[in-house]
Design a protein around this motif. Structure first.
Motif, PDB file in Angstrom:
ATOM      1  N   GLN A  98      48.454  37.540  34.974  1.00  0.00           N
ATOM      2  CA  GLN A  98      47.076  38.017  34.976  1.00  0.00           C
ATOM      3  C   GLN A  98      46.534  38.154  36.401  1.00  0.00           C
ATOM      4  OE1 GLN A  98      44.733  35.449  32.513  1.00  0.00           O
ATOM      5  NE2 GLN A  98      45.644  36.170  30.578  1.00  0.00           N
ATOM      6  N   ILE A  99      46.846  37.176  37.255  1.00  0.00           N
ATOM      7  CA  ILE A  99      46.397  37.230  38.655  1.00  0.00           C
ATOM      8  C   ILE A  99      46.990  38.446  39.354  1.00  0.00           C
ATOM      9  CG2 ILE A  99      46.577  36.085  40.903  1.00  0.00           C
ATOM     10  CD1 ILE A  99      46.347  33.407  39.419  1.00  0.00           C
ATOM     11  N   LEU A 100      48.289  38.667  39.174  1.00  0.00           N
ATOM     12  CA  LEU A 100      48.947  39.797  39.830  1.00  0.00           C
ATOM     13  C   LEU A 100      48.492  41.125  39.236  1.00  0.00           C
ATOM     14  CD1 LEU A 100      52.594  38.381  40.113  1.00  0.00           C
ATOM     15  CD2 LEU A 100      50.852  38.474  41.897  1.00  0.00           C
ATOM     16  N   ALA A 101      48.230  41.151  37.926  1.00  0.00           N
ATOM     17  CA  ALA A 101      47.807  42.396  37.275  1.00  0.00           C
ATOM     18  C   ALA A 101      46.445  42.872  37.769  1.00  0.00           C
ATOM     19  CB  ALA A 101      47.770  42.202  35.755  1.00  0.00           C
ATOM     20  N   GLN A 102      45.609  41.951  38.226  1.00  0.00           N
ATOM     21  CA  GLN A 102      44.300  42.312  38.758  1.00  0.00           C
ATOM     22  C   GLN A 102      44.362  42.786  40.209  1.00  0.00           C
ATOM     23  OE1 GLN A 102      40.966  39.546  37.381  1.00  0.00           O
ATOM     24  NE2 GLN A 102      42.756  38.347  36.805  1.00  0.00           N
ATOM     25  N   GLY A 103      45.568  42.840  40.761  1.00  0.00           N
ATOM     26  CA  GLY A 103      45.724  43.306  42.136  1.00  0.00           C
ATOM     27  C   GLY A 103      45.538  42.222  43.174  1.00  0.00           C
ATOM     28  N   TYR A 104      45.444  40.953  42.728  1.00  0.00           N
ATOM     29  CA  TYR A 104      45.265  39.859  43.676  1.00  0.00           C
ATOM     30  C   TYR A 104      46.617  39.403  44.221  1.00  0.00           C
ATOM     31  CZ  TYR A 104      40.718  39.536  41.348  1.00  0.00           C
ATOM     32  OH  TYR A 104      39.497  39.818  40.822  1.00  0.00           O
ATOM     33  N   ARG A 105      46.579  38.782  45.384  1.00  0.00           N
ATOM     34  CA  ARG A 105      47.773  38.123  45.923  1.00  0.00           C
ATOM     35  C   ARG A 105      47.765  36.667  45.475  1.00  0.00           C
ATOM     36  NH1 ARG A 105      48.285  40.564  52.103  1.00  0.00           N
ATOM     37  NH2 ARG A 105      48.492  42.746  51.463  1.00  0.00           N
ATOM     38  N   LEU A 106      48.940  36.180  45.143  1.00  0.00           N
ATOM     39  CA  LEU A 106      49.051  34.839  44.584  1.00  0.00           C
ATOM     40  C   LEU A 106      49.324  33.816  45.674  1.00  0.00           C
ATOM     41  CD1 LEU A 106      49.231  33.264  41.810  1.00  0.00           C
ATOM     42  CD2 LEU A 106      51.695  33.353  42.170  1.00  0.00           C
ATOM     43  N   GLY A 107      48.634  32.692  45.603  1.00  0.00           N
ATOM     44  CA  GLY A 107      48.899  31.564  46.480  1.00  0.00           C
ATOM     45  C   GLY A 107      49.058  30.304  45.651  1.00  0.00           C
ATOM     46  N   VAL A 134      48.579  20.608  41.455  1.00  0.00           N
ATOM     47  CA  VAL A 134      49.035  21.925  41.906  1.00  0.00           C
ATOM     48  C   VAL A 134      48.130  22.971  41.259  1.00  0.00           C
ATOM     49  CG1 VAL A 134      50.931  23.594  41.966  1.00  0.00           C
ATOM     50  CG2 VAL A 134      51.417  21.146  42.136  1.00  0.00           C
ATOM     51  N   ARG A 135      47.721  23.972  42.031  1.00  0.00           N
ATOM     52  CA  ARG A 135      46.873  25.020  41.463  1.00  0.00           C
ATOM     53  C   ARG A 135      47.293  26.404  41.935  1.00  0.00           C
ATOM     54  NH1 ARG A 135      40.970  24.174  44.458  1.00  0.00           N
ATOM     55  NH2 ARG A 135      41.568  24.905  46.540  1.00  0.00           N
ATOM     56  N   LEU A 136      46.973  27.404  41.114  1.00  0.00           N
ATOM     57  CA  LEU A 136      47.168  28.802  41.464  1.00  0.00           C
ATOM     58  C   LEU A 136      45.901  29.333  42.120  1.00  0.00           C
ATOM     59  CD1 LEU A 136      48.733  30.179  38.131  1.00  0.00           C
ATOM     60  CD2 LEU A 136      49.957  29.542  40.215  1.00  0.00           C
ATOM     61  N   VAL A 137      46.081  30.220  43.103  1.00  0.00           N
ATOM     62  CA  VAL A 137      44.944  30.837  43.790  1.00  0.00           C
ATOM     63  C   VAL A 137      45.152  32.348  43.795  1.00  0.00           C
ATOM     64  CG1 VAL A 137      43.606  30.956  45.920  1.00  0.00           C
ATOM     65  CG2 VAL A 137      44.714  28.811  45.276  1.00  0.00           C
ATOM     66  N   GLY A 138      44.152  33.088  43.365  1.00  0.00           N
ATOM     67  CA  GLY A 138      44.186  34.550  43.416  1.00  0.00           C
ATOM     68  C   GLY A 138      43.303  35.058  44.540  1.00  0.00           C
ATOM     69  N   ILE A 139      43.887  35.796  45.489  1.00  0.00           N
ATOM     70  CA  ILE A 139      43.172  36.274  46.672  1.00  0.00           C
ATOM     71  C   ILE A 139      43.004  37.784  46.595  1.00  0.00           C
ATOM     72  CG2 ILE A 139      43.136  36.360  49.192  1.00  0.00           C
ATOM     73  CD1 ILE A 139      42.998  33.552  48.126  1.00  0.00           C
ATOM     74  N   GLU A 140      41.757  38.243  46.721  1.00  0.00           N
ATOM     75  CA  GLU A 140      41.489  39.683  46.785  1.00  0.00           C
ATOM     76  C   GLU A 140      41.914  40.177  48.161  1.00  0.00           C
ATOM     77  OE1 GLU A 140      40.059  43.237  47.659  1.00  0.00           O
ATOM     78  OE2 GLU A 140      38.680  41.711  48.382  1.00  0.00           O
ATOM     79  N   PRO A 141      42.917  41.070  48.273  1.00  0.00           N
ATOM     80  CA  PRO A 141      43.549  41.372  49.563  1.00  0.00           C
ATOM     81  C   PRO A 141      42.641  42.034  50.580  1.00  0.00           C
ATOM     82  CG  PRO A 141      44.368  42.855  47.849  1.00  0.00           C
ATOM     83  CD  PRO A 141      43.541  41.815  47.163  1.00  0.00           C
ATOM     84  N   LYS A 142      41.723  42.888  50.152  1.00  0.00           N
ATOM     85  CA  LYS A 142      40.901  43.606  51.122  1.00  0.00           C
ATOM     86  C   LYS A 142      39.863  42.691  51.750  1.00  0.00           C
ATOM     87  CE  LYS A 142      40.017  47.870  50.433  1.00  0.00           C
ATOM     88  NZ  LYS A 142      39.525  49.168  49.904  1.00  0.00           N
ATOM     89  N   GLY A 143      39.116  41.981  50.924  1.00  0.00           N
ATOM     90  CA  GLY A 143      38.081  41.090  51.448  1.00  0.00           C
ATOM     91  C   GLY A 143      38.581  39.697  51.741  1.00  0.00           C
ATOM     92  N   LYS A 144      39.840  39.398  51.346  1.00  0.00           N
ATOM     93  CA  LYS A 144      40.445  38.082  51.548  1.00  0.00           C
ATOM     94  C   LYS A 144      39.579  36.969  50.958  1.00  0.00           C
ATOM     95  CE  LYS A 144      42.956  39.470  55.713  1.00  0.00           C
ATOM     96  NZ  LYS A 144      43.209  39.217  57.128  1.00  0.00           N
ATOM     97  N   LYS A 145      39.018  37.253  49.771  1.00  0.00           N
ATOM     98  CA  LYS A 145      38.175  36.277  49.104  1.00  0.00           C
ATOM     99  C   LYS A 145      38.929  35.648  47.938  1.00  0.00           C
ATOM    100  CE  LYS A 145      33.885  38.730  50.156  1.00  0.00           C
ATOM    101  NZ  LYS A 145      32.675  39.404  49.580  1.00  0.00           N
TER     102      LYS A 145
END
Length: 423
Positions: A348-357, A400-411
């Motif tokens: 789901q995180i990757l499908a939204q276009g976010y980068r995974l951390g 341990v947690r997953l983080v979804g980062i919006e690549p353009k705004g890095k939010k």
């Protein structure tokens, strides 16, 4: 050297500083001026030239001073330097400004791998407090009711979107994006090479040849022209005698004749420097090293199965464990031992276009929300699954947690704990 001051830079700083020393009824003047832009464009140096031109004394703080092993030290330093500047205004009867260089490097958060410490929070909070109450800045443990002189604050940085948003809001910080245009660059480069006999036409041609380069490129190029003479000097003296000849010699420091600053020679050296820049961009070894680190604990089988088969496997598997050795149908392969809920969250995180951390933290640091990164910037599903498995295996006794980062705004858009230590 006849250094060049950009008219728009001079105008912006002069207006901001002067406005902070005036009593304008009913007008709320922002205390902080944030000057941001590309690296190496001379933001700090232009500020120094403006201070000298206007006869302003500056109290300096570096972004590197905004972190400390002792919580609270950087915030106290900010208050101390501000009060010092206010006292100088009173004693010397002249304009004084507080200058903070590279604020984003000391107080910004660039990605999920950047730690957000107690000091980072305190620095942001202190600057906000000073901006809101510029005449009432107290030191910890003491209180002085005497109003201070208002001190304008100038901060520089590359990317202010990494700073705490309430700090840079209008009313506290006025923003100025510094991007020298062609005329500015010609003026600045002309000042750098003013003693070297280049004509105005040659300066223009030189700048146009490297128009996309930053200001520090031209300054570094001028210094590099001396390399041949210095190399010749080292060979004449001998490598074993250079130290005593340069540092502790009765003959005095060596003297070098003026090198050849012809336009063709400058362009030749400029092309060499540009090639070195490009080589760094092409190599990007850190990406290769990070990929190797992520997959170091995994033996990846070379199996490729269609996405439909994978979907059916996931549906048929028990909810608590999904064991498969399939790829994602695009030639990417992973060895998955995650529960179906975690796999779905990753997708789901990757499908939204976010980068995974991925981040982890022990029991003690969990209480103060001080997480550490174990993977970042992941965009591929197979790589993400492998990174999650690796992080869970290495930090089984921690959160341990997953983080979804919006690549353009890095939010940060998603933060989801997927593992907790066994009680």
């Amino acid at each position: 050297m006849a250094y060049y001051i950009s008219p728009k830079f001079l105008d912006k700083l002069a207006v901001h500083i002067t406005k902070n020393f005036l009593n304008l009824p009913g007008v709320r003047v922002p205390l902080i001026l944030g000057i941001h832009g590309r690296k190496g464009e001379g933001k700090s140096f232009q500020c120094e030239l403006v201070f000298e031109r206007m006869g302003i004394e500056a109290i300096h703080i570096s972004g590197g001073e905004l972190e400390s092993p002792d919580a609270g030290d950087p915030a106290r330093l900010l208050r101390l330097r501000y009060r010092e500047a206010a006292e100088l205004i009173k004693v010397r009867g002249k304009m004084v400004a507080l200058m903070i260089n590279d604020l984003d490097a000391g107080a910004g958060r660039f990605d999920e791998g950047t730690q957000y410490t107690v000091n980072t929070q305190l620095v942001n909070a202190t600057l906000m407090n000073i901006a809101d109450n510029p005449t009432n800045v107290q030191l910890p443990g003491s209180y002085d009711s005497t109003p201070l002189n208002r001190v304008p604050i100038i901060v520089t940085g590359n990317d202010f979107s990494t700073l705490y948003a309430p700090l840079i809001r209008d009313g506290r910080m006025e923003k100025f994006y510094w991007e020298p245009n062609r005329e500015d660059k010609i003026g600045i480069v002309g000042g750098i090479f003013s003693e070297d006999g280049l004509s105005p036409r040659e300066i223009e041609q030189f700048v146009d040849t490297f128009l996309n380069q930053s200001i520090d490129f031209f300054s570094a190029l001028r210094a590099r022209i001396y390399d041949e003479q210095i190399r010749q000097f080292i060979h004449e003296v001998g490598f074993d005698k250079v130290s005593s000849r340069v540092v502790n010699s009765v003959e005095g420091p060596p003297v070098f004749k003026k090198p050849n600053f012809s336009l063709s020679r400058l362009i030749e050296f400029g092309n060499l420097m540009a090639q070195e820049q490009q080589r760094i961009q092409d190599l990007r070894l850190v990406q290769e090293y990070n990929v190797l680190r992520r997959f170091s604990n995994h033996d990846v089988p070379k199996v490729t199965v269609s996405p439909q088969v994978i979907k059916e496997e996931v549906k048929a598997a028990k909810p608590e464990v999904v064991k498969s050795n399939y790829g994602n149908g695009n030639g990417q392969v992973y060895n998955n031992k995650l529960d179906s809920e975690t796999v779905e969250q990753v997708r789901q995180i990757l499908a939204q276009g976010y980068r995974l951390g991925m981040e982890f933290v022990d029991e003690r640091r969990f209480r103060i929300n001080s997480w550490q990164s174990c993977a970042s910037g992941i965009v591929g599903e197979s790589e993400a699954i492998a990174a999650v498995e690796s992080c869970l295996a290495e930090h089984n006794g921690e959160y341990v947690r997953l983080v979804g980062i919006e690549p353009k705004g890095k939010k940060r858009m998603v933060e989801k704990i997927i593992h907790r230590p066994n009680k």
